[in-house]
Write an enzyme that holds these catalytic residues in place. Structure first.
Site, short mmCIF file in Angstrom:
data_model
loop_
_atom_site.label_atom_id
_atom_site.label_comp_id
_atom_site.label_asym_id
_atom_site.label_seq_id
_atom_site.Cartn_x
_atom_site.Cartn_y
_atom_site.Cartn_z
N HIS A 164 0.81 -1.22 0.00
CA HIS A 164 0.00 0.00 0.00
C HIS A 164 0.84 1.27 0.00
O HIS A 164 0.28 2.37 -0.08
CB HIS A 164 -0.94 0.00 1.21
N ASP A 371 3.51 9.42 -1.94
CA ASP A 371 2.41 8.68 -1.33
C ASP A 371 2.04 7.52 -2.23
O ASP A 371 1.98 7.67 -3.46
CB ASP A 371 1.18 9.60 -1.16
#
Length: 738
Positions: A164, A371
């Site tokens: 993730h 991110d």
């Protein structure tokens, strides 16, 4: 019945103890939401840490019983394990490295050892609950070693892994001392997933450069199994966020907050406290915006929510102090009795409050330095029911690949961020609606449920593909069946790869001259009037003529460029050009100069770079570089790059062993067909074979061949048995068929 086991560092509930009583709070996270409908079904299970250290065995039993009703099972960690595995290696070694802040990473052996031990602890707990045919889905960077640990214990299980957070480029990833072990851990999965193609590409590059496994179209062959690497952008529960935004409670909160803020323009910023989020840079840009556009004084407010995170750790403590100082300085510089330019909250807030913030914000400022995905920007878009508002989004967030209608900025370009704020605040409403509607359509389609379904479907596909490539060992029963078929057949075609199937690879190509035993075996096999024996090789025709030309067999040389039928001379299957060789030879010579022990073999219609005598590791590294280099050059040409056994060969695209073997299949009658090969180049042979053929690959790697043997020794034994079984039935004066 097969079940799904989801594994993550944390369970989708948070365990707390107050006044001696245990309480459980459901997580609001995107993963928990997306998988909530799955793990609670039937016997499915979610395994992870409950978020609290519990050493009392009595309390542990209570927790197990409490959460087992909701299809969860806890992995209990000690204080030291939380400190060294989670806070230490996961968040002070992997997190900064994977987010390109390697200057903050620490490399301590004891933290690594605890990381290994905890991954093993998770593995042991999973094995207690898993059956051989279960599907196990492992999540995120805290459990990178777990897939291979599970593969060792449960070789037939279906294992997926999803990361993730970003996966860094090879140049950054290789800074980790335990880089190879981490990659090997991930390669235990059948499917490795990332949010973006860039992350996938970086992972494939690191696997290639560090371990030596090449990848084609995302598939990695490890020698005894294949796995797939792919990208799956994670979505949000769109309906949930839009429904919450439409609730009466949220609309009342929005009215109240608008009145309290008091300005017509509101910019929202929501982040967890972390150096990867770019919070100081955002504040500096807002300060410059106020300086550059004084007409917005008193008319715009930055509502900044920072969620506390690890602020006891020195780096995070320093970041908190920097943010506090910047907020204080900007407010002190620009505020008046009626207006504070920044409304700053350092706390966690419930979903309804966040939704009210999203609704009232004209602009969302989401500008992380790096991110994996970032779901805040997606939540903002889903909450804008009137389709007004502008999203300013960092190019470095995975979500930027989907939300191209946002104002995309480089978070390091402070002037661009300032101009984006001005553009967002002055954008006409009609234009806002066009962009917002497009982004909402995207998020509705690619929501969290779509993400889960897509990953699971792909995982099932990979398993089916693997099963189609599995080979069975040619055991005694199968050999007897093949032998009976061989004996009954009146005409036979036998295709035998030379290197790797009939003889072992040698350090120098010319050292692979056939020994007396092999020559005798081939002579006996080819002298049978029912047999047509074809020896196939990537070698030059001159070598094959010298070694085998005197035997009563057919030969294929240079991957199928040259064919020789017994009793006749060499001929080519097609007219080929070799004018490309001079340019490619210059590249290969460069790699010879850089790689002591390597050398070039030139054939009439191909070139080969050999690295069998090169220092272990260096040869594999250079080969990966060369394959990438040649594949790039071959993209728009009629050339094919073959990554073979300790060699890289480039040849004309039209030539392959499958086309050559088809020549014999079309020319000669055959009641029995046997084909033996050893590497990926021989897959073309197996593909050309009829359905009833016996196809055998040496080595236990994935193949479309039906069977495998362990090496040339076993292949020779098999052929010897076939010869001996029939030798008594062949009259000594029998004539050969032509």
């Amino acid at each position: 019945m097969a079940k799904l086991i989801i594994v993550s560092n944390r369970l989708p509930v948070k365990l707390q103890e107050k006044d001696g009583k245990l309480t459980y709070t459901t997580s609001e996270g995107g993963l928990a939401t997306g998988l909530g409908s799955i793990y609670k079904k039937q016997d499915n299970l979610w395994i992870g840490w409950p978020g609290m250290v519990i050493e009392d065995t009595g309390k542990q039993k209570i927790v197990i019983e409490d959460i087992r009703k909701d299809n969860m099972y806890p992995v209990f960690l000690t204080e030291n394990e939380v400190k060294e595995f989670y806070e230490g290696f996961s968040n002070e070694t992997l997190w900064p490295t994977f987010h390109y802040f390697s200057q903050y990473a620490i490399y301590e052996q004891n933290l690594w050892e605890t990381y290994v031990e905890v991954n093993q602890k998770y593995c042991d707990e999973i094995v207690k609950h898993a059956s051989p045919n279960d599907t196990i889905w492992v999540h995120d960077y805290q459990l990178l070693l777990l897939p291979s640990m599970l593969r060792e214990k449960l070789p037939d299980a279906t294992i997926g892994f999803f990361q993730h957070i970003p996966f860094p480029s090879y140049e950054v990833f290789r800074l980790l001392p335990w880089r190879k072990e981490l990659l090997e851990g991930m390669l235990g999965a059948d499917l490795v997933g990332f949010h973006t193609y860039d992350d996938m590409r970086h992972f494939l590059s690191s696997v290639n450069r560090i371990i030596g496994y090449g990848g084609m179209h995302g598939w990695i062959n490890t020698g005894n199994r294949s796995l797939l690497v792919d990208s799956f952008p994670m979505g949000i529960d769109y309906d949930k966020y839009s429904e919450v935004a439409a609730s009466e409670k949220v609309m009342k909160l929005e009215q109240q907050y608008r009145k309290n803020v008091g300005t017509e323009n509101i910019i929202i910023s929501i982040d967890r406290l972390d150096y990867s989020k770019g919070i100081p840079q955002r504040l500096q840009a807002f300060e410059l915006f106020l300086e550059k556009y004084p007409e917005f004084h008193g008319k715009v407010t930055l509502v900044m929510l920072v969620v506390p995170s690890r602020d006891a750790v020195e780096k995070y403590k320093e970041l908190k102090e920097e943010v506090d100082e910047l907020v204080g300085r900007i407010n002190g510089k620009y505020s008046d009795i009626h207006w504070n330019p920044i409304q700053y909250f350092y706390r966690s807030l419930p979903l309804e409050v966040l939704s009210a913030f999203y609704r009232m914000a004209n602009v969302a400022l989401v500008t992380p330095m790096r991110d994996g995905m970032n779901l805040v920007c997606k939540e903002y878009v889903a909450s804008k029911l009137d389709q007004t508002g502008v999203l300013i989004l960092s190019e470095m967030a995975g979500a930027s690949k989907e939300l191209s209608d946002a104002l995309l900025i480089n978070p390091n370009d402070i002037n661009k961020m300032v101009s984006a704020m001005y553009e967002a605040l002055t954008m006409p409403v009609e234009e806002q609606k066009v962009h917002m509607a497009t982004m909402q359509d995207t998020l509705k389609r690619y929501n969290i449920h779509h993400w889960v379904g897509l990953f699971m479907d792909r995982l099932s596909y990979v398993k089916i593909k693997q099963m189609s490539l599995e080979t069975s060992y040619l055991d005694d029963a199968t050999f007897q069946e093949m032998s009976d078929s061989y004996e009954l057949a009146g005409s036979r075609l036998i295709f035998l790869e030379y290197d790797g199937a009939l003889t072992n690879y040698k350090a120098k190509p010319l050292m692979a001259r056939p020994d007396e035993d092999l020559l005798e075996l081939l002579e006996n096999l080819s002298n049978n009037p029912k047999n047509r024996v074809v020896v196939i090789s990537s070698r030059e025709k001159a070598n094959m003529e010298d070694w085998l030309g005197h035997l009563n067999l057919d030969i294929v040389a240079e991957h199928g460029v040259w064919l020789k039928q017994r009793g006749s001379g060499w001929k080519t299957m097609m007219s080929l050009m070799d004018d490309w060789k001079s340019d490619i030879r210059l590249i290969l010579e460069l790699y010879v100069d850089r790689t002591p022990g390597s050398f070039i073999e030139e054939k009439e219609y191909s070139l080969v770079w050999h690295y069998r005598r090169v220092e272990t590791g260096l040869g594999e590294l250079r080969a990966r570089e060369l394959v990438n280099h040649l594949n790039f050059l071959a993209t728009n040409s009629n050339l094919q790059v073959l990554d073979g056994q300790m060699a890289v060969e480039i040849k004309a695209q039209e030539v392959n062993k499958g086309k050559a073997t088809s020549h014999w299949l079309n020319m000669y009658p055959h009641e029995f067909v046997l084909a033996v090969g050893d590497d990926w180049g021989d897959e073309e042979i197996f593909k050309a074979m009829p359905r009833n053929a016996y196809t055998i690959k040496t080595g236990n790697s994935y193949s479309i061949a039906k069977y495998h043997l362990d090496g040339p020794g076993e292949v020779r034994d098999m052929l010897t048995k076939l010869v001996k079984q029939e030798s008594k039935e062949i009259p000594p004066n029998a004539k050969m068929t032509g």
